[in-house]
Enzyme design. Structure first.
Site, PDB file in Angstrom:
ATOM      1  N   GLU A  78       0.893  -1.179   0.000  1.00 57.22           N
ATOM      2  CA  GLU A  78       0.000   0.000   0.000  1.00 57.22           C
ATOM      3  C   GLU A  78       0.913   1.205   0.000  1.00 57.22           C
ATOM      4  O   GLU A  78       1.517   1.533   1.024  1.00 57.22           O
ATOM      5  CB  GLU A  78      -0.833   0.042   1.271  1.00 57.22           C
ATOM      6  CG  GLU A  78      -1.807  -1.078   1.446  1.00 57.22           C
ATOM      7  CD  GLU A  78      -2.386  -0.973   2.844  1.00 57.22           C
ATOM      8  OE1 GLU A  78      -3.032   0.030   3.140  1.00 57.22           O
ATOM      9  OE2 GLU A  78      -2.148  -1.894   3.627  1.00 57.22           O
ATOM     10  N   CYS A  98      -2.417   8.984   2.798  1.00 55.18           N
ATOM     11  CA  CYS A  98      -2.059   8.455   1.480  1.00 55.18           C
ATOM     12  C   CYS A  98      -3.095   8.838   0.426  1.00 55.18           C
ATOM     13  O   CYS A  98      -2.749   9.123  -0.708  1.00 55.18           O
ATOM     14  CB  CYS A  98      -1.883   6.942   1.540  1.00 55.18           C
ATOM     15  SG  CYS A  98      -3.301   6.089   2.241  1.00 55.18           S
TER      16      CYS A  98
END
Ligand code: NDP
Length: 498
Positions: free
Chosen positions: A249, A283
């Site tokens: 990720e 993110c």
């Protein structure tokens, strides 16, 4: 054990606290005067001890039935809830975020454990297919030792999103927290570990030696990594040596695309929440905003007005609506980025208010910045900033904006803003991303339950959450039983042991 006012944090292996020869300091990013923790620096030898313990625990844990695994995860979630207020406060001090954000991080971590528990039993069932001659059984079996490597920005939820599915599927873990937020995660993991066999959860802190040792260790079968793209590439290369399964990720550079029918006054308040969560250190925060040229000036003015209302201050101060950034690298990078953006000819407006001007130099405090008249290829547009700065880019046609939005190696989140739902859905389908939101840039409760989370292109490999996320922690073991080649067949005993 406290050192002065700071906590001393050891490694945690096989349910034992393991001291080391060296300890590193964690200072409060919003108050440099406070040393929050002294944390044990692990080495490759400690990694080996932790992986060996996790491997031994795997031989026990893999044979525990799924319903018992689920019960233990639920009990661990309840125990975490009982200490959640303390964890959230600790997180503010080591990580720098606002209390409301650390509370959400802890709550999301607990929610993730419960969501996994709710899905695991049905998902982990074997599948069977049978005809007169053959029985096929597809078993979902654990992979083994999982290395979980996490960043500092939302450490609790990101860690529990690895711990829940790994344990539910019968794996064991070695966790490497970020040196910029090691304390609350370790305290939470130790609470959780109490519900599982010794060695099922181990924690190794450290600097540059620990991550590579973990991602290279031959007994680690899966690496679940959340962090930057550059580190993700190093993780993947190290894992390749022993052909480990890798989940990545990684960073994002999410575009928010304002369509020409959107009303700026409706969009701006929600957009500000999508740009500046955790001071932009998320993110999938909005990292570039594309605005129709005809709406550009009006939109810019309204955005600046909203950003001017943000109050930058200490995370535990209730007056603050924007926190400091987490660490010196990040602080220096954003300051340098502002300078380079100005030098490139763009205009950078530093807005917002200082809650406590006298303490401004005693933390990584930065005012939020809005950038205009910026080239679509400028560094502040094409690189992930991961801080409180946002560029506004004008566009003239849908084709042009799609090309700009998709013309990058990032592909995590994205959003489209429009009054026309069908147009929004059609437009979203043309964006290259793992996630697209329409008229928001945030997950909802329903989304948490049903949207697999992750990125395309260099934003990552694999997904977390939902059964798609659970599937990342299993191997498929396909067994074929031929029913016709033996005489005197014994028919009992075909039960699946999983
Ligand atoms: P880093 O990539 O710098 O670090 C992440 C973790 O990896 C840390 O624990 C770090 O610890 C460790 N690490 C560093 N080098 C190695 C290595 N060679 N092998 C193994 N582990 C290593 O990221 P940050 O902590 O700075 O986090 C910010 C980044 O994370 C942003 O790019 C953000 O977008 C991304 N992120 C992605 C998310 C997603 O879901 N897609 C969610 C949250 C963040 P150490 O430095 O001690 O080795």
């Amino acid at each position: 054990m406290p050192i002065g006012s700071a906590m001393k944090l050891d490694l945690f292996v096989n349910h034992q606290h393991v001291p080391t020869d060296a300890y590193f300091e964690v200072r409060d990013p919003g108050n440099f005067s406070e040393v929050v923790a002294m944390v044990a620096t692990g080495t490759a030898r400690h990694v080996d001890d932790a992986v060996t313990a996790a491997h031994a625990a795997f031989q026990v844990w893999r044979n525990v039935g799924v319903s018992e695994r689920v019960e233990r995860i639920l009990a661990a979630a309840a125990a975490l809830e009982a200490v959640s207020a303390e964890l959230a406060t600790t997180l503010v001090k080591e990580q720098g975020m606002l209390l409301r954000d650390t509370q959400r991080d802890v709550a999301n971590g607990i929610k993730t454990l419960r969501e996994t528990a709710a899905l695991a039993e049905a998902f982990l069932q074997s599948e069977e297919f049978e005809d007169e001659g053959c029985l096929i059984r597809i078993r979902k079996v654990p992979r083994g030792v999982v290395a979980a490597i996490v960043p500092w920005n939302a450490p609790m939820s990101l860690t529990m999103a690895k711990v829940g599915p790994a344990l539910a599927s019968g794996n064991t873990l070695v966790v490497k927290p970020s040196p910029f937020a090691p304390l609350a995660v370790s305290q939470a993991l130790q609470v959780v570990a109490g519900f599982f066999p010794p060695g099922a959860i181990n924690i190794v802190h450290g600097d540059g030696e620990v991550g590579p040792a973990l991602t290279r260790h031959p007994l680690v079968r899966k690496v679940s990594f959340t962090g930057g793209i550059k580190t993700g590439k190093a993780v993947m290369a190290a894992a390749a040596e022993s052909v480990k399964n890798v989940g990545l990720e990684l960073g994002g550079n999410d575009p928010a695309i304002i369509l020409d029918d959107a009303i700026p006054a409706d969009v701006v308040p929600h957009l500000v929440r999508g740009i500046f969560p955790r001071s932009g250190q998320v993110c999938y925060a909005v990292k570039r905003v594309y605005v129709p040229a005809a709406l550009y000036d009006k939109f810019f003015d309204m955005l600046c007005e909203a950003v001017s209302q943000l109050r930058v201050g200490y995370g535990l101060d209730p007056r603050s609506t924007l926190a400091p950034v987490n660490n010196r690298n990040q602080f220096n990078f954003i300051k340098g980025l502002i300078e380079r953006t100005r030098q490139s000819g763009a205009e950078v407006y530093q807005l917002g208010q200082k809650v406590d001007p006298e303490s401004w130099e005693n933390g990584y405090y930065l005012l939020p910045s809005v950038v205009r008249n910026v080239a679509p290829t400028a560094e502040v547009v094409v690189e992930e900033q991961f801080g409180p700065i946002i560029p506004l880019i004008p566009y003239r046609s849908e084709e042009e904006v799609l090309q700009m939005a998709n013309g990058t190696e990032h592909g995590l989140g994205s959003s489209v803003w429009t009054r026309d739902f069908d147009r929004g859905l059609q437009f979203a389908e043309r964006i290259e991303a793992g996630l697209s939101f329409i008229n928001s840039h945030a997950r909802t409760g329903l989304g948490d339950r049903h949207m697999p989370f992750g990125g395309v292109k260099q934003s990552g490999i694999g997904r977390v959450r939902t059964t798609i996320g659970l599937a990342e922690y299993i191997e498929y073991h396909a067994i074929s039983l031929n029913k016709t080649n033996m005489s005197n067949i014994k028919k009992e005993g075909h039960q699946d042991a999983t």
